[in-house]
Design a protein around this motif. Sequence first.
Motif, PDB file in Angstrom:
ATOM      1  N   PHE A 118      13.710  14.246 -28.502  1.00 30.52           N
ATOM      2  CA  PHE A 118      12.279  13.943 -28.658  1.00 30.52           C
ATOM      3  C   PHE A 118      11.954  12.618 -27.968  1.00 30.52           C
ATOM      4  CE2 PHE A 118       8.708  12.042 -30.919  1.00 30.52           C
ATOM      5  CZ  PHE A 118       7.795  13.083 -30.950  1.00 30.52           C
ATOM      6  N   GLN A 119      12.838  11.627 -28.159  1.00 30.08           N
ATOM      7  CA  GLN A 119      12.603  10.315 -27.552  1.00 30.08           C
ATOM      8  C   GLN A 119      12.728  10.377 -26.026  1.00 30.08           C
ATOM      9  OE1 GLN A 119      11.618   7.308 -29.009  1.00 30.08           O
ATOM     10  NE2 GLN A 119      11.297   6.861 -26.837  1.00 30.08           N
ATOM     11  N   LYS A 141      -3.155   8.986 -25.607  1.00 28.88           N
ATOM     12  CA  LYS A 141      -2.704   7.591 -25.587  1.00 28.88           C
ATOM     13  C   LYS A 141      -2.378   7.220 -24.150  1.00 28.88           C
ATOM     14  CE  LYS A 141       2.089   8.809 -26.806  1.00 28.88           C
ATOM     15  NZ  LYS A 141       3.179   8.715 -27.752  1.00 28.88           N
ATOM     16  N   HIS A 148       4.956   8.146 -41.279  1.00 32.76           N
ATOM     17  CA  HIS A 148       4.885   8.162 -39.809  1.00 32.76           C
ATOM     18  C   HIS A 148       3.582   7.500 -39.337  1.00 32.76           C
ATOM     19  CE1 HIS A 148       4.942   9.532 -35.706  1.00 32.76           C
ATOM     20  NE2 HIS A 148       3.921  10.354 -35.885  1.00 32.76           N
ATOM     21  N   ARG A 182      -4.804   5.788 -29.677  1.00 38.17           N
ATOM     22  CA  ARG A 182      -3.767   6.547 -30.403  1.00 38.17           C
ATOM     23  C   ARG A 182      -4.390   7.844 -30.887  1.00 38.17           C
ATOM     24  NH1 ARG A 182       1.568   6.773 -30.972  1.00 38.17           N
ATOM     25  NH2 ARG A 182       1.718   4.505 -31.033  1.00 38.17           N
ATOM     26  N   ARG A 183      -3.717   8.934 -30.684  1.00 39.41           N
ATOM     27  CA  ARG A 183      -4.199  10.250 -31.106  1.00 39.41           C
ATOM     28  C   ARG A 183      -5.629  10.492 -30.580  1.00 39.41           C
ATOM     29  NH1 ARG A 183      -1.616  10.431 -37.289  1.00 39.41           N
ATOM     30  NH2 ARG A 183       0.375  11.270 -36.645  1.00 39.41           N
ATOM     31  N   TYR A 221       1.700   5.317 -40.902  1.00 39.91           N
ATOM     32  CA  TYR A 221       1.779   3.845 -41.117  1.00 39.91           C
ATOM     33  C   TYR A 221       2.541   3.199 -39.968  1.00 39.91           C
ATOM     34  CZ  TYR A 221       6.003   1.119 -42.192  1.00 39.91           C
ATOM     35  OH  TYR A 221       7.140   0.355 -42.079  1.00 39.91           O
ATOM     36  N   SER A 222       3.662   3.832 -39.545  1.00 39.99           N
ATOM     37  CA  SER A 222       4.481   3.206 -38.495  1.00 39.99           C
ATOM     38  C   SER A 222       3.708   3.155 -37.173  1.00 39.99           C
ATOM     39  CB  SER A 222       5.824   3.923 -38.347  1.00 39.99           C
ATOM     40  OG  SER A 222       5.703   5.102 -37.577  1.00 39.99           O
ATOM     41  N   LEU A 223       2.889   4.174 -36.925  1.00 43.81           N
ATOM     42  CA  LEU A 223       2.101   4.171 -35.682  1.00 43.81           C
ATOM     43  C   LEU A 223       1.036   3.063 -35.733  1.00 43.81           C
ATOM     44  CD1 LEU A 223       1.575   8.009 -35.049  1.00 43.81           C
ATOM     45  CD2 LEU A 223       3.330   6.526 -34.092  1.00 43.81           C
ATOM     46  N   LYS A 237      14.960   4.143 -34.442  1.00 48.80           N
ATOM     47  CA  LYS A 237      13.491   4.055 -34.368  1.00 48.80           C
ATOM     48  C   LYS A 237      12.801   5.423 -34.470  1.00 48.80           C
ATOM     49  CE  LYS A 237      10.371   3.385 -30.866  1.00 48.80           C
ATOM     50  NZ  LYS A 237       9.796   2.792 -29.672  1.00 48.80           N
ATOM     51  N   THR A 238      13.227   6.368 -33.671  1.00 49.81           N
ATOM     52  CA  THR A 238      12.591   7.689 -33.697  1.00 49.81           C
ATOM     53  C   THR A 238      13.432   8.686 -34.474  1.00 49.81           C
ATOM     54  OG1 THR A 238      11.919   7.194 -31.436  1.00 49.81           O
ATOM     55  CG2 THR A 238      11.510   9.424 -32.210  1.00 49.81           C
ATOM     56  N   ASP A 251       9.701  11.802 -24.786  1.00 54.68           N
ATOM     57  CA  ASP A 251       8.618  10.826 -24.910  1.00 54.68           C
ATOM     58  C   ASP A 251       8.648   9.846 -23.721  1.00 54.68           C
ATOM     59  OD1 ASP A 251       6.653  10.428 -27.191  1.00 54.68           O
ATOM     60  OD2 ASP A 251       7.176   8.356 -26.676  1.00 54.68           O
ATOM     61  N   GLN A 278      12.704  -0.445 -34.619  1.00 49.76           N
ATOM     62  CA  GLN A 278      11.515  -1.085 -34.051  1.00 49.76           C
ATOM     63  C   GLN A 278      11.828  -2.540 -33.668  1.00 49.76           C
ATOM     64  OE1 GLN A 278       8.737   0.084 -33.167  1.00 49.76           O
ATOM     65  NE2 GLN A 278       7.102  -1.422 -33.396  1.00 49.76           N
ATOM     66  N   LYS A 326       0.664  15.758 -33.940  1.00 47.68           N
ATOM     67  CA  LYS A 326       1.363  17.043 -33.870  1.00 47.68           C
ATOM     68  C   LYS A 326       1.917  17.485 -35.225  1.00 47.68           C
ATOM     69  CE  LYS A 326       3.986  15.341 -30.552  1.00 47.68           C
ATOM     70  NZ  LYS A 326       3.217  14.108 -30.250  1.00 47.68           N
ATOM     71  N   MET A 375       2.750  -6.178 -31.981  1.00 53.99           N
ATOM     72  CA  MET A 375       3.797  -5.226 -31.562  1.00 53.99           C
ATOM     73  C   MET A 375       3.438  -4.689 -30.171  1.00 53.99           C
ATOM     74  SD  MET A 375       5.546  -3.828 -34.901  1.00 53.99           S
ATOM     75  CE  MET A 375       5.473  -4.737 -36.429  1.00 53.99           C
ATOM     76  N   MET A 382      14.344   3.088 -39.485  1.00 52.72           N
ATOM     77  CA  MET A 382      13.271   2.996 -38.492  1.00 52.72           C
ATOM     78  C   MET A 382      12.842   1.554 -38.218  1.00 52.72           C
ATOM     79  SD  MET A 382       9.456   4.641 -38.655  1.00 52.72           S
ATOM     80  CE  MET A 382       8.957   3.777 -40.121  1.00 52.72           C
TER      81      MET A 382
HETATM   82  C1  GRG Z   1       6.122  -0.390 -36.898  1.00 52.55           C
HETATM   83  C2  GRG Z   1       7.866  -0.071 -38.680  1.00 52.55           C
HETATM   84  C3  GRG Z   1       7.291   0.334 -37.400  1.00 52.55           C
HETATM   85  C4  GRG Z   1       7.872   1.343 -36.740  1.00 52.55           C
HETATM   86  C5  GRG Z   1       7.336   1.944 -35.536  1.00 52.55           C
HETATM   87  C6  GRG Z   1       7.450   5.309 -34.719  1.00 52.55           C
HETATM   88  C7  GRG Z   1       7.538   3.951 -34.176  1.00 52.55           C
HETATM   89  C8  GRG Z   1       8.294   2.936 -34.958  1.00 52.55           C
HETATM   90  C9  GRG Z   1       6.893   3.602 -33.070  1.00 52.55           C
HETATM   91  C10 GRG Z   1       6.051   4.539 -32.275  1.00 52.55           C
HETATM   92  C11 GRG Z   1       6.194   4.195 -30.835  1.00 52.55           C
HETATM   93  C12 GRG Z   1       6.734   5.289 -30.046  1.00 52.55           C
HETATM   94  C13 GRG Z   1       5.973   5.662 -28.834  1.00 52.55           C
HETATM   95  C14 GRG Z   1       7.846   5.904 -30.391  1.00 52.55           C
HETATM   96  C15 GRG Z   1       8.450   6.987 -29.622  1.00 52.55           C
HETATM   97  C16 GRG Z   1       8.378   8.340 -30.210  1.00 52.55           C
HETATM   98  C17 GRG Z   1       7.334   8.493 -31.200  1.00 52.55           C
HETATM   99  C18 GRG Z   1       7.700   8.213 -32.584  1.00 52.55           C
HETATM  100  C19 GRG Z   1       6.122   8.908 -30.834  1.00 52.55           C
HETATM  101  C20 GRG Z   1       5.003   9.130 -31.742  1.00 52.55           C
HETATM  102  O1  GRG Z   1       5.227  10.283 -32.510  1.00 52.55           O
HETATM  103  P1  GRG Z   1       4.483  11.663 -32.204  1.00 52.55           P
HETATM  104  O2  GRG Z   1       4.538  11.960 -30.722  1.00 52.55           O
HETATM  105  O3  GRG Z   1       3.003  11.271 -32.601  1.00 52.55           O
HETATM  106  O4  GRG Z   1       5.045  12.716 -33.104  1.00 52.55           O
HETATM  107  P2  GRG Z   1       1.848  12.157 -33.284  1.00 52.55           P
HETATM  108  O5  GRG Z   1       0.591  11.371 -33.031  1.00 52.55           O
HETATM  109  O6  GRG Z   1       1.819  13.515 -32.631  1.00 52.55           O
HETATM  110  O7  GRG Z   1       2.182  12.235 -34.735  1.00 52.55           O
END
Ligand code: GRG
Length: 297
Positions: A220-221, A238, A77, A95-96, A79-81, A183-184, A224, A160, A45, A89, A156
């Motif tokens: 946002f969380q 996903k 962002h 994903r995406r 990288y974190s995904l 985290k978010t 989610d 996590q 997004k 993890m 962040m």
């Molecule tokens: C591994 C260091 C490390 C951190 C990971 C961001 C995160 C921390 C984990 C993602 C897991 C998750 C489902 C988090 C909840 C909200 C979130 C960040 C969703 C993903 O972001 P979007 O919805 O994704 O903006 P897109 O793909 O649209 O960019």
Amino acid sequence: MFDLKAYLAEVRADVEESLRRCLGGPSPDTQLSRAMVYSVMAGGKRLRPVLCIAAAEAVGGRRDTVLPLACALELIHTYSLIHDDLPAMDDDKLRRGRPTCHVQFNEATAILAGDGLLTLAFEVLAAAGVQSGAGEKRSWLSVIALIAAGAGFRGMIEGQMRDMDFEGSVIAPTELESLHRLKTGKMIEISVGSGALVSGATTDQCQALHTYAQNIGLAFQVADDILNIRGDPQRMGKATGTDRSRGKNTYPSLLGLAGAEAFAAQLVNNALKALDTFDNKADCLRSIARYVIQRNR
Ligand code: GRG
């Protein structure tokens, strides 16, 4: 009435063109660079870049000035995904709308692709700082510090860590909130904060935008968590239902679905209120706040 759909499409196109440039430097066509491009250019997004640009525009800043910033946020962002999806993890396969990076390539490549994106983000930020005018270098340095801290081990990454530690045990709502604020929430806070800072926002504007970002970050969380129950996996690109099977603490599990929805709506109202003193240049931020809980992916 602000046309959010058109705004999102326009900003995303600018960000994606810029991301392609960041990734397309003089690097060899290796498996590592292919994995980095694969994950970054998989859609998404682009919410963090959009927030960064919208915050800049809300205080009278220019989009082209903050584009490197917007790209760096998306690189971090992504990288974190990639790392979040790894077997150690969340062990996710999709994903995406595509196989996750470690499924498409392999685990070692995915780890290194994440590392490559994180360091590239700081290369992009530092280059923008170097190219900025003498009067702007200080704010670029402040922004680099802000982003490093927000994405780092007090931000962040700590979020996590807590998320993984708490899996399978029931935690109090206050603990859940502080986990998600890290985290978010941190990435959303620094997206808004960095865009405003580089664009010369006043202290009052920065404070108001901080309140806005904290509220939409949590909203946002919550959204989610709700989408993980009710969302369409096809549309979201996903898997859904994963929070429950992993014994994750979520807002619907603590407050029920209706309670979680009411909480998210309250957070969005708080965010909108924080923008009361802003003029119509902040309409993009107002629309994004509403979108955060109305989205279906
Ligand atoms: C591994 C260091 C490390 C951190 C990971 C961001 C995160 C921390 C984990 C993602 C897991 C998750 C489902 C988090 C909840 C909200 C979130 C960040 C969703 C993903 O972001 P979007 O919805 O994704 O903006 P897109 O793909 O649209 O960019």
